[in-house]
Design a protein around this motif. Structure first.
Motif, mmCIF file in Angstrom:
data_model
loop_
_atom_site.group_PDB
_atom_site.id
_atom_site.type_symbol
_atom_site.label_atom_id
_atom_site.label_comp_id
_atom_site.label_asym_id
_atom_site.label_seq_id
_atom_site.Cartn_x
_atom_site.Cartn_y
_atom_site.Cartn_z
ATOM 1 N N ARG A 168 -26.373 10.503 -32.921
ATOM 2 C CA ARG A 168 -25.974 11.833 -33.394
ATOM 3 C C ARG A 168 -26.742 12.871 -32.608
ATOM 4 O O ARG A 168 -27.815 12.600 -32.059
ATOM 5 N N TRP A 169 -26.191 14.075 -32.544
ATOM 6 C CA TRP A 169 -26.781 15.200 -31.828
ATOM 7 C C TRP A 169 -27.255 16.217 -32.861
ATOM 8 O O TRP A 169 -26.453 16.773 -33.617
ATOM 9 N N LEU A 170 -28.580 16.475 -32.909
ATOM 10 C CA LEU A 170 -29.152 17.363 -33.910
ATOM 11 C C LEU A 170 -29.945 18.479 -33.234
ATOM 12 O O LEU A 170 -30.413 18.330 -32.106
ATOM 13 N N LEU A 171 -30.116 19.572 -33.955
ATOM 14 C CA LEU A 171 -30.921 20.692 -33.483
ATOM 15 C C LEU A 171 -32.326 20.533 -34.058
ATOM 16 O O LEU A 171 -32.565 20.809 -35.227
ATOM 17 N N ASP A 222 -27.735 16.312 -20.024
ATOM 18 C CA ASP A 222 -28.627 17.103 -19.180
ATOM 19 C C ASP A 222 -29.155 18.352 -19.872
ATOM 20 O O ASP A 222 -30.029 19.040 -19.344
ATOM 21 N N THR A 223 -28.656 18.666 -21.073
ATOM 22 C CA THR A 223 -29.186 19.796 -21.844
ATOM 23 C C THR A 223 -29.744 19.329 -23.187
ATOM 24 O O THR A 223 -29.834 20.101 -24.139
ATOM 25 N N ALA A 224 -30.110 18.044 -23.262
ATOM 26 C CA ALA A 224 -30.627 17.486 -24.508
ATOM 27 C C ALA A 224 -31.786 16.551 -24.210
ATOM 28 O O ALA A 224 -31.999 16.128 -23.071
ATOM 29 N N VAL A 225 -32.543 16.229 -25.233
ATOM 30 C CA VAL A 225 -33.622 15.255 -25.136
ATOM 31 C C VAL A 225 -33.137 13.952 -25.770
ATOM 32 O O VAL A 225 -32.781 13.924 -26.949
ATOM 33 N N ASP A 226 -33.097 12.874 -24.986
ATOM 34 C CA ASP A 226 -32.661 11.576 -25.500
ATOM 35 C C ASP A 226 -33.825 10.873 -26.192
ATOM 36 O O ASP A 226 -34.919 10.755 -25.623
ATOM 37 N N VAL A 227 -33.589 10.410 -27.398
ATOM 38 C CA VAL A 227 -34.607 9.715 -28.177
ATOM 39 C C VAL A 227 -34.030 8.383 -28.640
ATOM 40 O O VAL A 227 -32.871 8.304 -29.071
ATOM 41 N N TYR A 228 -34.838 7.329 -28.570
ATOM 42 C CA TYR A 228 -34.396 5.988 -28.951
ATOM 43 C C TYR A 228 -35.235 5.504 -30.131
ATOM 44 O O TYR A 228 -36.470 5.569 -30.098
ATOM 45 N N GLU A 229 -34.561 5.041 -31.167
ATOM 46 C CA GLU A 229 -35.249 4.653 -32.407
ATOM 47 C C GLU A 229 -34.721 3.320 -32.931
ATOM 48 O O GLU A 229 -33.544 3.016 -32.808
ATOM 49 N N PHE A 230 -35.620 2.560 -33.537
ATOM 50 C CA PHE A 230 -35.265 1.329 -34.232
ATOM 51 C C PHE A 230 -35.381 1.563 -35.734
ATOM 52 O O PHE A 230 -36.299 2.256 -36.199
ATOM 53 N N ASN A 276 -17.958 20.001 -32.584
ATOM 54 C CA ASN A 276 -18.586 20.237 -31.281
ATOM 55 C C ASN A 276 -18.150 19.174 -30.283
ATOM 56 O O ASN A 276 -18.228 17.974 -30.566
ATOM 57 N N LEU A 277 -17.713 19.631 -29.128
ATOM 58 C CA LEU A 277 -17.280 18.722 -28.073
ATOM 59 C C LEU A 277 -18.495 18.144 -27.364
ATOM 60 O O LEU A 277 -19.427 18.866 -27.012
ATOM 61 N N ILE A 278 -18.478 16.838 -27.162
ATOM 62 C CA ILE A 278 -19.585 16.139 -26.514
ATOM 63 C C ILE A 278 -19.051 15.335 -25.342
ATOM 64 O O ILE A 278 -18.021 14.661 -25.451
ATOM 65 N N LYS A 279 -19.729 15.430 -24.215
ATOM 66 C CA LYS A 279 -19.371 14.654 -23.034
ATOM 67 C C LYS A 279 -20.568 13.800 -22.642
ATOM 68 O O LYS A 279 -21.655 14.312 -22.387
ATOM 69 N N GLU A 280 -20.362 12.479 -22.606
ATOM 70 C CA GLU A 280 -21.428 11.573 -22.162
ATOM 71 C C GLU A 280 -20.818 10.324 -21.539
ATOM 72 O O GLU A 280 -19.864 9.751 -22.048
ATOM 73 N N HIS A 281 -21.362 9.962 -20.391
ATOM 74 C CA HIS A 281 -20.936 8.751 -19.678
ATOM 75 C C HIS A 281 -19.429 8.742 -19.417
ATOM 76 O O HIS A 281 -18.765 7.710 -19.555
ATOM 77 N N GLY A 282 -18.883 9.911 -19.058
ATOM 78 C CA GLY A 282 -17.469 9.988 -18.725
ATOM 79 C C GLY A 282 -16.536 10.008 -19.914
ATOM 80 O O GLY A 282 -15.313 9.990 -19.745
ATOM 81 N N MET A 283 -17.076 10.052 -21.124
ATOM 82 C CA MET A 283 -16.246 10.084 -22.334
ATOM 83 C C MET A 283 -16.365 11.443 -23.025
ATOM 84 O O MET A 283 -17.378 12.133 -22.892
ATOM 85 N N GLU A 284 -15.320 11.802 -23.773
ATOM 86 C CA GLU A 284 -15.323 13.010 -24.585
ATOM 87 C C GLU A 284 -15.010 12.647 -26.030
ATOM 88 O O GLU A 284 -14.122 11.833 -26.293
ATOM 89 N N TYR A 285 -15.749 13.248 -26.937
ATOM 90 C CA TYR A 285 -15.457 13.067 -28.359
ATOM 91 C C TYR A 285 -16.019 14.263 -29.110
ATOM 92 O O TYR A 285 -16.765 15.075 -28.548
ATOM 93 N N MET A 333 -17.532 27.788 -27.060
ATOM 94 C CA MET A 333 -16.946 26.661 -26.324
ATOM 95 C C MET A 333 -17.998 25.928 -25.486
ATOM 96 O O MET A 333 -17.745 25.484 -24.368
ATOM 97 N N GLU A 334 -19.205 25.797 -26.047
ATOM 98 C CA GLU A 334 -20.267 25.068 -25.369
ATOM 99 C C GLU A 334 -20.094 23.568 -25.579
ATOM 100 O O GLU A 334 -19.620 23.125 -26.623
ATOM 101 N N ILE A 335 -20.510 22.797 -24.597
ATOM 102 C CA ILE A 335 -20.374 21.334 -24.646
ATOM 103 C C ILE A 335 -21.762 20.709 -24.706
ATOM 104 O O ILE A 335 -22.668 21.106 -23.966
ATOM 105 N N PHE A 336 -21.939 19.724 -25.594
ATOM 106 C CA PHE A 336 -23.209 19.004 -25.668
ATOM 107 C C PHE A 336 -23.215 17.932 -24.575
ATOM 108 O O PHE A 336 -22.302 17.112 -24.489
#
Length: 290
Positions: free
Chosen positions: A220-223, A128-136, A41-50, A122-125
């Motif tokens: 990581r990006w999870l459903l 703006d279409t995800a929920v950001d979660v921060y964990e320790f 899956n193609l991911i675009k964040e902060h101007g980067m693609e991976y 050909m959807e991109i993660f």
């Protein structure tokens, strides 16, 4: 008993097929997990693609998620074993394997299906279409006995690594990036086992932790279904994780800084990193040390 010559050819053929299936499954399990389904899956964040790579074993119901290094994020491999309720996060650069339970409401089969459909369409993660979660992560080293109870394929993956039992706590974005803050996590808020001697001399205990910037973060990006998510957000859960260095401390408050009976510092007195470093050698909670 029914004699062989009384069985029909169809029954004999079906019986053989069942035994072959059992034998095939036995051989499969003895050799370990086999990832027969793959996606990217193609991911675009902060101007980067991976690309985030997924591999899935539909028989064992095990999913592997590989994320490359990007910006300040370390490369990592996450394995989700649904039957064992087991999650492993392997960080190659630190030779570290962290063991945890599978995230709540996560379904490996649905994640693989969603990934394949997203790749086909050909959807991109994106953020703006995800929920950001921060964990320790709060880590506790695993004993040799505990390691031997892990599935063989996990033992092989982590054979040359430090292996820890991990508990994660969700924090705000501000807390996640604050490297000078001291965090306190009382044990009655999670399932971390308490030391028996601590229960006698302390009414409760806690982990007091500081961020270790040298260890970096993983993502990581999870459903995963998210409650109260905006209408434009899909059920994509973008999790950033970072490690903490912690000491176990004694509650209640009051009295001297160090409880000789409990064998550790009292939580209310650990207010600076200097005191944190003094208390850490006394704590049985060794985390992120070489």
């Amino acid at each position: 008993d029914i004699k062989r010559n009384q069985l029909s050819p169809t029954h004999i053929r079906q019986t053989r097929m069942r035994w072959l299936a059992v034998l095939s499954l036995y051989i499969r399990l003895s050799r370990g997990v086999e990832f027969s389904m793959k996606s990217a899956n193609l991911i675009k964040e902060h101007g980067m693609e991976y690309e985030q790579l997924l591999s899935y074993d539909p028989v064992a119901n095990v999913l592997k998620v590989e994320v490359p290094a990007h910006r300040d994020i370390l490369a990592s491999v996450s394995v989700f074993d649904m039957k064992q309720d087991l999650q492993v996060v392997f960080t190659p650069v630190h030779n570290l394997c962290q063991i945890d339970k599978v995230p709540e409401n996560f379904d490996a089969k649905k994640m693989m299906k969603f990934s394949l459909e997203s790749q086909f369409n050909m959807e991109i993660f994106r953020h703006d279409t995800a929920v950001d979660v921060y964990e320790f992560n709060i880590d506790t080293p695993m004993s040799e006995y505990e390691v031997k109870q892990l599935p063989k394929y996990i033992q092989e993956l982590c054979s040359e690594c430090k292996i820890t039992r991990t508990h994660h706590v969700q924090v705000s974005e501000e807390e996640f990036y604050n490297e000078t803050a001291i965090h306190i996590f009382p044990h009655h808020h999670h399932s971390r086992a308490k030391r028996e001697d601590l229960m006698i001399f302390c009414s409760d205990s806690a982990d007091i932790c500081v961020a270790d910037p040298d260890w970096g973060a993983r993502c990581r990006w999870l459903l995963i279904p998210v409650k109260n998510a905006p209408a434009h957000v899909k059920e994509i859960y973008h999790a950033r994780r970072s490690d903490l260095t912690c000491v176990m401390c004694c509650i209640p408050d009051g009295g001297r800084r160090y409880s000789k009976l409990a064998g550790m510092c009292k939580c209310e007195h650990i207010k600076t990193k200097a005191v944190f470093k003094q208390c850490r050698p006394k704590s049985g909670h060794k985390v992120n040390t070489s």
